[in-house]
Design a protein around this motif. Sequence first.
Motif, PDB file in Angstrom:
ATOM      1  N   PRO A 150       0.796  -1.205  -0.139  1.00 50.31           N
ATOM      2  CA  PRO A 150      -0.028  -0.139  -0.191  1.00 50.31           C
ATOM      3  C   PRO A 150       0.916   1.256  -0.153  1.00 50.31           C
ATOM      4  O   PRO A 150       1.790   1.418   0.573  1.00 50.31           O
ATOM      5  N   ALA A 151       0.409   2.097  -0.813  1.00 47.74           N
ATOM      6  CA  ALA A 151       0.915   3.632  -0.680  1.00 47.74           C
ATOM      7  C   ALA A 151       0.782   4.413   0.399  1.00 47.74           C
ATOM      8  O   ALA A 151      -0.062   5.655   0.534  1.00 47.74           O
ATOM      9  N   CYS A 152       1.186   3.861   1.627  1.00 49.16           N
ATOM     10  CA  CYS A 152       0.882   4.773   2.827  1.00 49.16           C
ATOM     11  C   CYS A 152       1.512   6.060   2.991  1.00 49.16           C
ATOM     12  O   CYS A 152       0.588   6.989   3.435  1.00 49.16           O
ATOM     13  N   GLY A 153       2.339   6.167   2.151  1.00 55.13           N
ATOM     14  CA  GLY A 153       3.094   7.816   2.336  1.00 55.13           C
ATOM     15  C   GLY A 153       2.369   8.926   1.485  1.00 55.13           C
ATOM     16  O   GLY A 153       2.665   9.799   1.437  1.00 55.13           O
ATOM     17  N   ALA A 154       1.516   8.195   0.647  1.00 58.88           N
ATOM     18  CA  ALA A 154       0.604   9.016  -0.214  1.00 58.88           C
ATOM     19  C   ALA A 154      -0.907   8.881  -0.252  1.00 58.88           C
ATOM     20  O   ALA A 154      -1.705   8.992  -0.999  1.00 58.88           O
ATOM     21  N   CYS A 155      -1.269   8.451   0.892  1.00 60.63           N
ATOM     22  CA  CYS A 155      -2.645   8.149   1.342  1.00 60.63           C
ATOM     23  C   CYS A 155      -3.342   9.114   2.171  1.00 60.63           C
ATOM     24  O   CYS A 155      -2.847   9.694   3.010  1.00 60.63           O
ATOM     25  N   SER A 156      -4.481   9.756   1.809  1.00 63.04           N
ATOM     26  CA  SER A 156      -5.155  10.864   2.287  1.00 63.04           C
ATOM     27  C   SER A 156      -5.945  10.659   3.486  1.00 63.04           C
ATOM     28  O   SER A 156      -6.337  11.331   4.276  1.00 63.04           O
ATOM     29  N   ILE A 157      -5.890   9.141   3.886  1.00 66.29           N
ATOM     30  CA  ILE A 157      -6.633   8.896   4.998  1.00 66.29           C
ATOM     31  C   ILE A 157      -5.641   8.091   6.180  1.00 66.29           C
ATOM     32  O   ILE A 157      -6.077   7.578   7.041  1.00 66.29           O
ATOM     33  N   ALA A 158      -4.383   8.312   5.892  1.00 67.33           N
ATOM     34  CA  ALA A 158      -3.416   7.730   6.722  1.00 67.33           C
ATOM     35  C   ALA A 158      -3.340   8.122   8.153  1.00 67.33           C
ATOM     36  O   ALA A 158      -3.305   7.279   9.036  1.00 67.33           O
ATOM     37  N   LYS A 159      -3.817   9.440   8.503  1.00 70.08           N
ATOM     38  CA  LYS A 159      -3.807  10.011   9.717  1.00 70.08           C
ATOM     39  C   LYS A 159      -5.099   9.221  10.769  1.00 70.08           C
ATOM     40  O   LYS A 159      -4.706   9.082  11.681  1.00 70.08           O
ATOM     41  N   ASP A 160      -5.979   8.386  10.146  1.00 67.45           N
ATOM     42  CA  ASP A 160      -7.103   7.983  10.684  1.00 67.45           C
ATOM     43  C   ASP A 160      -6.891   6.418  10.563  1.00 67.45           C
ATOM     44  O   ASP A 160      -7.778   5.591  11.129  1.00 67.45           O
ATOM     45  N   CYS A 161      -5.974   5.963   9.919  1.00 63.69           N
ATOM     46  CA  CYS A 161      -5.559   4.612   9.669  1.00 63.69           C
ATOM     47  C   CYS A 161      -4.872   3.600  10.662  1.00 63.69           C
ATOM     48  O   CYS A 161      -3.699   4.061  10.566  1.00 63.69           O
ATOM     49  N   PRO A 162      -5.211   2.896  11.451  1.00 59.50           N
ATOM     50  CA  PRO A 162      -4.421   2.256  12.166  1.00 59.50           C
ATOM     51  C   PRO A 162      -3.353   1.255  11.825  1.00 59.50           C
ATOM     52  O   PRO A 162      -2.389   0.859  12.494  1.00 59.50           O
ATOM     53  N   SER A 163      -3.353   0.841  10.432  1.00 62.64           N
ATOM     54  CA  SER A 163      -2.317   0.238   9.764  1.00 62.64           C
ATOM     55  C   SER A 163      -1.380   1.130   9.041  1.00 62.64           C
ATOM     56  O   SER A 163      -0.608   0.547   8.143  1.00 62.64           O
ATOM     57  N   ALA A 164      -1.522   2.383   9.184  1.00 60.75           N
ATOM     58  CA  ALA A 164      -0.709   3.188   8.306  1.00 60.75           C
ATOM     59  C   ALA A 164       0.945   2.885   8.700  1.00 60.75           C
ATOM     60  O   ALA A 164       1.222   2.850   9.910  1.00 60.75           O
ATOM     61  N   GLY A 165       1.467   2.785   7.655  1.00 62.65           N
ATOM     62  CA  GLY A 165       3.109   2.241   7.870  1.00 62.65           C
ATOM     63  C   GLY A 165       3.357   1.156   7.549  1.00 62.65           C
ATOM     64  O   GLY A 165       4.453   0.638   7.189  1.00 62.65           O
ATOM     65  N   ILE A 166       2.288   0.014   7.381  1.00 68.44           N
ATOM     66  CA  ILE A 166       2.778  -1.281   6.687  1.00 68.44           C
ATOM     67  C   ILE A 166       2.994  -1.208   5.268  1.00 68.44           C
ATOM     68  O   ILE A 166       3.625  -2.367   4.850  1.00 68.44           O
ATOM     69  N   GLY A 167       2.888  -0.221   4.622  1.00 69.46           N
ATOM     70  CA  GLY A 167       3.167  -0.109   3.093  1.00 69.46           C
ATOM     71  C   GLY A 167       4.477   0.752   3.120  1.00 69.46           C
ATOM     72  O   GLY A 167       5.038   1.226   4.070  1.00 69.46           O
ATOM     73  N   GLU A 168       4.757   1.603   1.681  1.00 70.34           N
ATOM     74  CA  GLU A 168       5.792   2.430   1.642  1.00 70.34           C
ATOM     75  C   GLU A 168       5.446   3.715   2.277  1.00 70.34           C
ATOM     76  O   GLU A 168       4.180   4.173   2.039  1.00 70.34           O
ATOM     77  N   THR A 169       6.244   4.272   3.251  1.00 73.80           N
ATOM     78  CA  THR A 169       5.839   5.330   3.974  1.00 73.80           C
ATOM     79  C   THR A 169       6.744   6.744   3.376  1.00 73.80           C
ATOM     80  O   THR A 169       6.318   7.778   3.463  1.00 73.80           O
ATOM     81  N   ASP A 170       7.650   6.179   2.549  1.00 70.95           N
ATOM     82  CA  ASP A 170       8.466   7.362   1.982  1.00 70.95           C
ATOM     83  C   ASP A 170       7.577   8.264   0.696  1.00 70.95           C
ATOM     84  O   ASP A 170       7.155   7.628   0.002  1.00 70.95           O
ATOM     85  N   PRO A 171       7.235   9.500   1.050  1.00 73.32           N
ATOM     86  CA  PRO A 171       6.259   9.885   0.048  1.00 73.32           C
ATOM     87  C   PRO A 171       6.392   9.845  -1.373  1.00 73.32           C
ATOM     88  O   PRO A 171       5.630   9.633  -2.011  1.00 73.32           O
ATOM     89  N   ALA A 172       7.866  10.119  -1.732  1.00 78.58           N
ATOM     90  CA  ALA A 172       8.217  10.159  -3.198  1.00 78.58           C
ATOM     91  C   ALA A 172       7.958   8.401  -3.698  1.00 78.58           C
ATOM     92  O   ALA A 172       7.701   8.539  -4.767  1.00 78.58           O
ATOM     93  N   LYS A 173       8.314   7.739  -2.986  1.00 81.49           N
ATOM     94  CA  LYS A 173       8.471   6.188  -3.500  1.00 81.49           C
ATOM     95  C   LYS A 173       6.619   5.810  -3.316  1.00 81.49           C
ATOM     96  O   LYS A 173       6.506   5.075  -4.324  1.00 81.49           O
ATOM     97  N   ALA A 174       6.265   6.237  -2.263  1.00 83.59           N
ATOM     98  CA  ALA A 174       4.561   5.968  -2.361  1.00 83.59           C
ATOM     99  C   ALA A 174       4.055   6.572  -3.474  1.00 83.59           C
ATOM    100  O   ALA A 174       2.947   5.891  -4.031  1.00 83.59           O
ATOM    101  N   ALA A 175       4.307   7.849  -3.937  1.00 83.40           N
ATOM    102  CA  ALA A 175       3.650   8.367  -5.025  1.00 83.40           C
ATOM    103  C   ALA A 175       3.537   7.447  -6.396  1.00 83.40           C
ATOM    104  O   ALA A 175       2.645   7.519  -7.121  1.00 83.40           O
ATOM    105  N   LYS A 176       4.654   6.875  -6.570  1.00 82.27           N
ATOM    106  CA  LYS A 176       4.967   6.105  -7.616  1.00 82.27           C
ATOM    107  C   LYS A 176       3.932   4.883  -7.718  1.00 82.27           C
ATOM    108  O   LYS A 176       3.778   4.143  -8.789  1.00 82.27           O
ATOM    109  N   LEU A 177       3.497   4.387  -6.551  1.00 79.31           N
ATOM    110  CA  LEU A 177       2.709   3.256  -6.272  1.00 79.31           C
ATOM    111  C   LEU A 177       1.320   3.721  -6.577  1.00 79.31           C
ATOM    112  O   LEU A 177       0.360   2.716  -6.700  1.00 79.31           O
TER     113      LEU A 177
END
Length: 261
Positions: A217-244
């Motif tokens: 999952p593209a956690c670093g580019a997700c607009s609901i990450a702040k409310d997601c208890p699983s945030a961080g299980i995927g790519e957290t680097d914003p630039a890398k997440a954006a590519k996903l």
Amino acid sequence: MTSAGNATRRSSTAAAAVKPGETQLGLVRRARRMHRALASAHVDAHCELDFSTPLELLVATVLSAQTTDVTVNRVTPALFARYPDAASLAGADRVEMEEILRPTGFYRAKTNSVISLGQALVADHGGEVPAKLEALVKLPGVGRKTANVVLGNAFGVPGITVDTHFGRLTRRWAWTASEDPVQVEKEVGELIERKDWTMLSHRVIFHGRRVCHAKKPACGACSIAKDCPSAGIGETDPAKAAKLVKGPEADHLLALVGLER
């Protein structure tokens, strides 16, 4: 029923999904907050199966099992041109239909399902698709998921469609811990207002296909990450997440979190 009553009513399995310290009322508020964010993110969310009648949507949804909506949409124009109504489906030439449905996979079983479906509609419903859940789920090859797709998108009756994406994401979000689609439907339905159920389904499915992927999952580019208890299980680097992030809406989804390709 009070929030305390709702909490009691949730199964022990579902209760295990609640974030530590989160009350039932807190869960409801978080779920609705996330849904509002999904509505802003996926403004074009819709049923991705092409159809013009309830019958076309019913058949297309049955055909979508274990294949993509894109594949189904390539096949159904020829199918419906040849068999435009329930009676023609019921009397279809099996070999001919199998050739049309071959690209969808499991085409022999699907041909049997579609012909049986047409026969049941003719025999029990005058060739028309019923607009009641209880009647739909009695049709060959039709379960609650298919019935809710048809009710919500062809008849305007709110329904929650629990497909692979929906179940996976709602468990990641700790809206439920259940693996049972019927239980997931019930528990999520207690969190979100009934009028929003159909669009919730589309938005969650869009999010699963475009951002919250199964494996990465593209956690670093997700607009609901702040409310997601699983945030961080995927790519957290914003630039890398954006590519996903996938889909034609990628630029919009990235702009919501201050990113671009």
